[in-house]
Write a protein that holds these residues in place. Structure first.
Motif, PDB file in Angstrom:
ATOM      1  N   GLY A  10      46.588  39.996  39.386  1.00  0.00           N
ATOM      2  CA  GLY A  10      46.466  39.439  40.735  1.00  0.00           C
ATOM      3  C   GLY A  10      45.328  38.984  41.219  1.00  0.00           C
ATOM      4  O   GLY A  10      44.180  39.051  40.480  1.00  0.00           O
ATOM      5  N   PHE A  11      45.263  38.636  42.384  1.00  0.00           N
ATOM      6  CA  PHE A  11      44.203  37.823  43.070  1.00  0.00           C
ATOM      7  C   PHE A  11      42.587  39.004  43.185  1.00  0.00           C
ATOM      8  O   PHE A  11      41.620  38.489  42.540  1.00  0.00           O
ATOM      9  N   VAL A  12      43.248  40.261  43.572  1.00  0.00           N
ATOM     10  CA  VAL A  12      42.138  41.258  43.609  1.00  0.00           C
ATOM     11  C   VAL A  12      41.865  41.803  42.277  1.00  0.00           C
ATOM     12  O   VAL A  12      40.779  41.971  41.748  1.00  0.00           O
ATOM     13  N   GLY A  13      43.090  42.183  41.661  1.00  0.00           N
ATOM     14  CA  GLY A  13      43.054  42.856  40.506  1.00  0.00           C
ATOM     15  C   GLY A  13      42.269  42.225  39.167  1.00  0.00           C
ATOM     16  O   GLY A  13      41.522  42.777  38.486  1.00  0.00           O
ATOM     17  N   SER A  14      42.532  40.817  39.415  1.00  0.00           N
ATOM     18  CA  SER A  14      41.821  40.116  38.115  1.00  0.00           C
ATOM     19  C   SER A  14      40.370  40.086  38.339  1.00  0.00           C
ATOM     20  O   SER A  14      39.587  40.235  37.368  1.00  0.00           O
ATOM     21  N   ALA A  15      39.874  40.309  39.465  1.00  0.00           N
ATOM     22  CA  ALA A  15      38.648  40.383  39.823  1.00  0.00           C
ATOM     23  C   ALA A  15      37.871  41.552  39.419  1.00  0.00           C
ATOM     24  O   ALA A  15      36.668  41.650  38.950  1.00  0.00           O
ATOM     25  N   VAL A  16      38.658  42.832  39.582  1.00  0.00           N
ATOM     26  CA  VAL A  16      38.397  43.950  39.235  1.00  0.00           C
ATOM     27  C   VAL A  16      38.171  44.273  37.593  1.00  0.00           C
ATOM     28  O   VAL A  16      37.238  44.755  37.166  1.00  0.00           O
ATOM     29  N   VAL A  17      39.488  43.636  36.914  1.00  0.00           N
ATOM     30  CA  VAL A  17      39.068  43.537  35.474  1.00  0.00           C
ATOM     31  C   VAL A  17      37.933  43.073  34.785  1.00  0.00           C
ATOM     32  O   VAL A  17      37.116  43.437  34.168  1.00  0.00           O
ATOM     33  N   LYS A  18      37.673  41.741  35.755  1.00  0.00           N
ATOM     34  CA  LYS A  18      36.419  41.154  35.202  1.00  0.00           C
ATOM     35  C   LYS A  18      35.105  42.010  35.299  1.00  0.00           C
ATOM     36  O   LYS A  18      33.999  41.895  34.830  1.00  0.00           O
ATOM     37  N   GLU A  19      35.090  42.648  36.548  1.00  0.00           N
ATOM     38  CA  GLU A  19      33.925  43.405  36.999  1.00  0.00           C
ATOM     39  C   GLU A  19      33.957  44.445  36.240  1.00  0.00           C
ATOM     40  O   GLU A  19      32.697  45.048  35.693  1.00  0.00           O
ATOM     41  N   ALA A  31      51.084  44.705  32.641  1.00  0.00           N
ATOM     42  CA  ALA A  31      51.535  43.369  32.701  1.00  0.00           C
ATOM     43  C   ALA A  31      53.258  43.496  32.694  1.00  0.00           C
ATOM     44  O   ALA A  31      53.580  44.242  31.874  1.00  0.00           O
ATOM     45  N   ARG A  32      53.823  42.485  33.617  1.00  0.00           N
ATOM     46  CA  ARG A  32      55.127  42.742  33.493  1.00  0.00           C
ATOM     47  C   ARG A  32      56.012  41.331  32.882  1.00  0.00           C
ATOM     48  O   ARG A  32      56.893  41.233  32.712  1.00  0.00           O
ATOM     49  N   SER A  33      54.988  40.510  32.464  1.00  0.00           N
ATOM     50  CA  SER A  33      55.319  39.289  31.739  1.00  0.00           C
ATOM     51  C   SER A  33      54.409  38.781  30.815  1.00  0.00           C
ATOM     52  O   SER A  33      53.392  39.280  30.602  1.00  0.00           O
ATOM     53  N   ALA A  34      54.944  38.032  30.011  1.00  0.00           N
ATOM     54  CA  ALA A  34      54.418  37.441  28.696  1.00  0.00           C
ATOM     55  C   ALA A  34      53.042  36.731  29.235  1.00  0.00           C
ATOM     56  O   ALA A  34      52.022  36.787  28.939  1.00  0.00           O
ATOM     57  N   ALA A  35      53.166  35.928  30.279  1.00  0.00           N
ATOM     58  CA  ALA A  35      52.060  35.117  30.994  1.00  0.00           C
ATOM     59  C   ALA A  35      51.143  36.071  31.332  1.00  0.00           C
ATOM     60  O   ALA A  35      49.904  35.807  31.362  1.00  0.00           O
ATOM     61  N   SER A  36      51.408  37.316  32.156  1.00  0.00           N
ATOM     62  CA  SER A  36      50.290  38.243  32.329  1.00  0.00           C
ATOM     63  C   SER A  36      49.660  38.845  31.166  1.00  0.00           C
ATOM     64  O   SER A  36      48.508  38.931  31.531  1.00  0.00           O
ATOM     65  N   ALA A  37      50.360  39.163  30.326  1.00  0.00           N
ATOM     66  CA  ALA A  37      49.684  39.763  28.936  1.00  0.00           C
ATOM     67  C   ALA A  37      48.833  38.777  28.437  1.00  0.00           C
ATOM     68  O   ALA A  37      47.800  39.076  28.109  1.00  0.00           O
ATOM     69  N   GLU A  38      49.298  37.449  28.244  1.00  0.00           N
ATOM     70  CA  GLU A  38      48.308  36.332  27.853  1.00  0.00           C
ATOM     71  C   GLU A  38      46.862  36.455  28.732  1.00  0.00           C
ATOM     72  O   GLU A  38      45.863  36.230  27.842  1.00  0.00           O
ATOM     73  N   ALA A  39      47.014  36.367  30.012  1.00  0.00           N
ATOM     74  CA  ALA A  39      45.876  36.312  30.945  1.00  0.00           C
ATOM     75  C   ALA A  39      45.118  37.545  30.662  1.00  0.00           C
ATOM     76  O   ALA A  39      43.837  37.360  30.607  1.00  0.00           O
ATOM     77  N   LEU A  40      45.462  38.635  30.602  1.00  0.00           N
ATOM     78  CA  LEU A  40      44.872  39.899  30.243  1.00  0.00           C
ATOM     79  C   LEU A  40      44.081  39.867  28.989  1.00  0.00           C
ATOM     80  O   LEU A  40      42.724  40.089  28.957  1.00  0.00           O
ATOM     81  N   MET A  41      44.670  39.422  27.930  1.00  0.00           N
ATOM     82  CA  MET A  41      44.290  39.418  26.654  1.00  0.00           C
ATOM     83  C   MET A  41      42.947  38.398  26.672  1.00  0.00           C
ATOM     84  O   MET A  41      41.947  38.605  26.162  1.00  0.00           O
ATOM     85  N   ALA A  42      43.210  37.164  27.422  1.00  0.00           N
ATOM     86  CA  ALA A  42      41.926  36.325  27.566  1.00  0.00           C
ATOM     87  C   ALA A  42      40.798  36.803  28.279  1.00  0.00           C
ATOM     88  O   ALA A  42      39.781  36.248  28.088  1.00  0.00           O
ATOM     89  N   ALA A  43      41.366  37.839  29.168  1.00  0.00           N
ATOM     90  CA  ALA A  43      40.172  38.177  29.941  1.00  0.00           C
ATOM     91  C   ALA A  43      39.189  39.363  29.341  1.00  0.00           C
ATOM     92  O   ALA A  43      38.356  39.935  29.745  1.00  0.00           O
ATOM     93  N   GLY A  44      40.052  39.870  28.074  1.00  0.00           N
ATOM     94  CA  GLY A  44      39.336  40.895  27.024  1.00  0.00           C
ATOM     95  C   GLY A  44      39.869  42.108  27.603  1.00  0.00           C
ATOM     96  O   GLY A  44      39.319  43.179  27.037  1.00  0.00           O
ATOM     97  N   ALA A  45      41.096  42.242  28.241  1.00  0.00           N
ATOM     98  CA  ALA A  45      41.404  43.561  28.519  1.00  0.00           C
ATOM     99  C   ALA A  45      42.774  43.948  27.368  1.00  0.00           C
ATOM    100  O   ALA A  45      43.308  42.821  26.975  1.00  0.00           O
ATOM    101  N   ALA A  46      43.118  45.108  27.201  1.00  0.00           N
ATOM    102  CA  ALA A  46      44.268  45.409  26.568  1.00  0.00           C
ATOM    103  C   ALA A  46      45.502  45.533  27.434  1.00  0.00           C
ATOM    104  O   ALA A  46      45.429  45.785  28.786  1.00  0.00           O
ATOM    105  N   VAL A  47      46.547  45.403  26.818  1.00  0.00           N
ATOM    106  CA  VAL A  47      47.689  45.124  27.532  1.00  0.00           C
ATOM    107  C   VAL A  47      48.808  46.414  27.668  1.00  0.00           C
ATOM    108  O   VAL A  47      48.948  46.871  26.757  1.00  0.00           O
ATOM    109  N   HIS A  48      49.268  46.763  28.722  1.00  0.00           N
ATOM    110  CA  HIS A  48      50.224  47.857  28.975  1.00  0.00           C
ATOM    111  C   HIS A  48      51.466  47.262  29.418  1.00  0.00           C
ATOM    112  O   HIS A  48      51.516  46.853  30.725  1.00  0.00           O
ATOM    113  N   HIS A  49      52.575  47.129  28.949  1.00  0.00           N
ATOM    114  CA  HIS A  49      53.896  46.488  29.421  1.00  0.00           C
ATOM    115  C   HIS A  49      54.498  47.404  30.352  1.00  0.00           C
ATOM    116  O   HIS A  49      54.616  48.550  30.025  1.00  0.00           O
TER     117      HIS A  49
END
Length: 296
Positions: A10-19, A31-49
């Motif tokens: 999300g808008f705030v959460g993605s900034a938190v992940v990066k921080e 992550a509730r969708s494939a797109a969210s999972a891809e965004a998390l992996m691209a940011a360097g985070a592990a994914v929990h569906h």
């Protein structure tokens, strides 16, 4: 530290992940969708569906982590009360996993749950129950799990968390101004909104998990109170539209669901948060952000 983050794309959460990742923490993002999972992996985070409606997925994410940051919220204002109760159930479910440990659990709330004749502080408790102000449900749940031994803290965000990608109150005001042909404020427009840049807010979340134990409420506030007339003026300038006042009686018809917020005076202070965490805002304030033009 391994941190489970809800709302991680999300808008705030993605900034938190990066921080968090920038500071050397590991992130497990919901992550509730494939797109969210891809965004998390691209940011360097592990994914929990999982999702906010799947409480077992949230329990599993919390169990696999050393801290939890809950930024997710269902922003459907046609079901606002229902969504606030969903948030209560989410907090209770995660809290049950963390009970008896010292693992930090940061719960997101809003400064608008408190009403005062002055700038509210971290010491101010919510002034109503969830039956009157539904968002209070999150703080009620936080207090309940803290009483059962959860290391829970509430982080209150102001009505405007601004920055690139904002889709909150200020973009809603911009859309209303476009639709109505005027950037309006209520009465004299001297009521004030606090605000914070999303990147400054993200840093508060990180600092709480690192050194915020023992404090129940924090505030992420950069601008303590921006006059709503100034916000309307910046929007009018950005859109090339006239700026004008409307009466309180006209607010609901003009602003729709946002009418209840447009007339509120919601000044807030983060002085204690700054002292406790050594935090200070580093990014531009709301008006300067609007003047950059990217909102338009």
């Amino acid at each position: 530290m391994r941190v489970f983050v809800t709302g991680a794309t999300g808008f705030v959460g993605s900034a938190v992940v990066k921080e968090l990742i920038g500071a050397g923490h590991e992130v497990l993002g919901l992550a509730r969708s494939a797109a969210s999972a891809e965004a998390l992996m691209a940011a360097g985070a592990a994914v929990h569906h999982g999702s906010l409606e799947d409480l077992e997925s949230l329990r599993q994410g919390a169990a696999a982590s050393e801290a939890v940051i809950h930024t997710a919220f269902i922003h459907d204002f046609s079901k606002y009360e229902e969504n606030c109760e969903t948030d209560r159930h989410v907090i209770e479910a995660i809290g049950a996993v963390l009970e008896g440990s010292r693992r930090p659990f940061i719960i997101t709330s809003g400064t608008a749950v408190v009403s005062a004749e002055r700038a509210i502080t971290e010491d101010d408790l919510a002034t109503a129950t969830a039956s009157a102000i539904p968002r209070v449900a999150s703080e009620e749940a936080a207090a309940a799990i803290a009483a059962r031994g959860v290391n829970a803290s509430v982080l209150r965000l102001p009505p405007s968390v601004h920055g690139d990608g904002d889709h909150g109150f200020v973009p809603a005001l911009i859309n209303i101004a476009r639709e109505k042909g005027i950037s309006a404020y209520i009465g004299d427009g001297n009521n004030r909104w606090p605000a914070v840049h999303r990147l400054d807010a993200a840093r508060v979340y990180r600092l709480i998990i690192e050194k915020g134990e023992g404090q129940p409420v924090f505030h992420a506030i950069g601008d303590e109170g921006v006059p709503v007339k100034d916000i309307a003026t910046a929007i009018g300038k950005g859109l090339g539209l006239p700026v004008g006042s409307i009466s309180p009686a006209e607010a609901a018809a003009h602003f729709g669901w946002l009418g209840i917020f447009a007339g509120l005076d919601l000044r807030g202070s983060a002085a204690k948060t700054k002292t406790w965490l050594g935090w200070k805002p580093e990014h531009v304030g709301l008006i300067e952000d609007l003047e950059k033009g990217r909102y338009f």
